[in-house]
Motif scaffolding. Structure first.
Motif, PDB file in Angstrom:
ATOM      1  N   GLU A  99      -9.250  13.465  -9.002  1.00  0.00           N
ATOM      2  CA  GLU A  99      -8.946  12.089  -8.632  1.00  0.00           C
ATOM      3  C   GLU A  99      -8.601  11.935  -7.146  1.00  0.00           C
ATOM      4  N   GLN A 117       2.418   1.695  -3.502  1.00  0.00           N
ATOM      5  CA  GLN A 117       1.353   2.063  -4.433  1.00  0.00           C
ATOM      6  C   GLN A 117       0.973   3.528  -4.267  1.00  0.00           C
ATOM      7  N   ARG A 118       0.912   4.008  -3.016  1.00  0.00           N
ATOM      8  CA  ARG A 118       0.571   5.408  -2.787  1.00  0.00           C
ATOM      9  C   ARG A 118       1.638   6.332  -3.368  1.00  0.00           C
ATOM     10  N   ARG A 166       1.700   9.900 -10.180  1.00  0.00           N
ATOM     11  CA  ARG A 166       0.858   9.943 -11.381  1.00  0.00           C
ATOM     12  C   ARG A 166      -0.168  11.080 -11.318  1.00  0.00           C
ATOM     13  N   LEU A 167      -0.805  11.258 -10.157  1.00  0.00           N
ATOM     14  CA  LEU A 167      -1.887  12.227 -10.031  1.00  0.00           C
ATOM     15  C   LEU A 167      -1.393  13.644  -9.773  1.00  0.00           C
ATOM     16  N   LYS A 225      -6.033   6.074   2.745  1.00  0.00           N
ATOM     17  CA  LYS A 225      -6.444   6.688   1.479  1.00  0.00           C
ATOM     18  C   LYS A 225      -6.888   8.137   1.646  1.00  0.00           C
ATOM     19  N   VAL A 251     -10.868   9.406  -4.729  1.00  0.00           N
ATOM     20  CA  VAL A 251     -10.299   8.338  -3.900  1.00  0.00           C
ATOM     21  C   VAL A 251     -10.658   8.552  -2.429  1.00  0.00           C
ATOM     22  N   TYR A 268       0.831  -1.211   0.000  1.00  0.00           N
ATOM     23  CA  TYR A 268       0.000   0.000   0.000  1.00  0.00           C
ATOM     24  C   TYR A 268       0.867   1.264   0.000  1.00  0.00           C
ATOM     25  N   ASP A 327       0.943   6.406  -7.022  1.00  0.00           N
ATOM     26  CA  ASP A 327      -0.317   7.097  -7.315  1.00  0.00           C
ATOM     27  C   ASP A 327      -0.126   8.606  -7.245  1.00  0.00           C
ATOM     28  N   TYR A 348      -4.509  11.057   0.318  1.00  0.00           N
ATOM     29  CA  TYR A 348      -4.466  11.607  -1.034  1.00  0.00           C
ATOM     30  C   TYR A 348      -4.957  13.059  -1.050  1.00  0.00           C
TER      31      TYR A 348
END
Length: 291
Positions: free
Chosen positions: A221, A137-138, A144-145, A195, A225, A134, A141, A198
């Motif tokens: 986004e 992945q964060r 990317r965002l 989450k 999320v 996790y 993410d 984010y």
């Protein structure tokens, strides 16, 4: 040991850096999550037949702790692989203990490489991170965002300033990802609370003015999320008494819509403090240490 790095292998050709990212200790000891990172790392390294990498344990000493995260992970590394020095030159293991956040971990690591003399100016080196799934992945993410708030750009830029040319693969599978160890209700709640980070990162970027593109585009986004996670948390059995707190997160999101060109610092502070409180109270590792 049948596999592994052969004793006497040359360490002159460093082509890879492995960053082992730390997590907050409990009572100056590793938790099951951080220990899982070390155990997976050991299994990964035992299969290698080349020593052309540098291993950096990252994580500072927080207030109230007697040891840094990096030192605690290194001690566990030695415990679970006592013969490691026979397969990896000791000069290729660095302990980065000055950091207290992932941002600082990544920023300081590049300086350690140059200062150690293991990497030369203008040298090209690949980077792999070792952490729980996790967490990695964060990181990707956010890259990317909201690349303006991303960690990887800071890593490569800091390294470039120091004279090192780092490449970080943008494919999560190219890193050492460790399954989150708590497949339980409290583990599920913790990952949902994570989450909410984010939107906090969006607010931090908004307040610091780093976004030079449409805020509506940037916000969409991270907001999706976060709101999705809030809806799931409202229905979660462990969070049934936290509805006022969860609704307050939603109110702050509504108050920081894309029509504003700045974030209210008080709202960011409140969001961050409420998130920190939830994280600490529902983290399964809050009062646990590894065996």
């Amino acid at each position: 040991m049948e596999n592994g790095i052969k004793v006497g292998t040359s360490s002159a050709n460093i082509t890879e850096v492995i960053l082992v990212l730390g997590k907050r200790l409990v009572d100056s000891q590793l938790t099951e999550e951080s220990l899982s990172r070390v155990k997976t790392l050991v299994q990964e390294l035992k299969t290698r037949t080349s020593s052309s990498y540098v291993l950096i344990f990252c994580g500072g000493r927080l207030e109230g702790q007697l040891i840094s995260e990096a030192e605690a992970m290194f001690q566990a590394f030695v415990t679970h692989w006592p013969e490691w020095a026979n397969y990896l030159p000791q000069t290729q293991v660095l302990i980065e203990s000055r950091s207290t956040t992932t941002v600082e971990n990544i920023a300081n690591a590049s300086s350690e490489l140059i200062n150690s003399g293991l990497c030369q100016s203008r040298q090209h080196v690949n980077v792999r991170m070792c952490s729980n799934d996790y967490h990695i992945q964060r990181i990707f993410d956010i890259e990317r965002l909201m690349p303006e708030q991303g960690l990887l750009n800071r890593l490569t830029e800091r390294a470039r300033q120091a004279g090192l040319l780092l490449t970080v693969p943008l494919d999560v599978s190219q890193h050492i990802t460790v399954p989150y160890p708590y497949q339980t209700q409290d583990g599920e709640a913790f990952l949902l609370i994570e989450k909410l980070t984010y939107y906090r990162i969006y607010l931090e970027g908004l307040e610091s003015g780093v976004f030079n593109r449409s805020l509506e585009q940037v916000r969409t986004e991270p907001m999706r999320v976060t709101l999705e996670a809030l809806q799931q948390l409202k229905a979660h059995p462990l969070l049934r008494h936290e509805l006022p707190v969860l609704e307050r997160f939603e109110q702050i999101i509504q108050q920081t819509d894309a029509s504003a060109n700045y974030a209210d610092g008080a709202l960011l502070d409140e969001y961050n403090q409420r998130l920190l409180d939830l994280n600490r109270r529902f983290d399964p590792e809050g009062q646990k240490v590894s065996a």
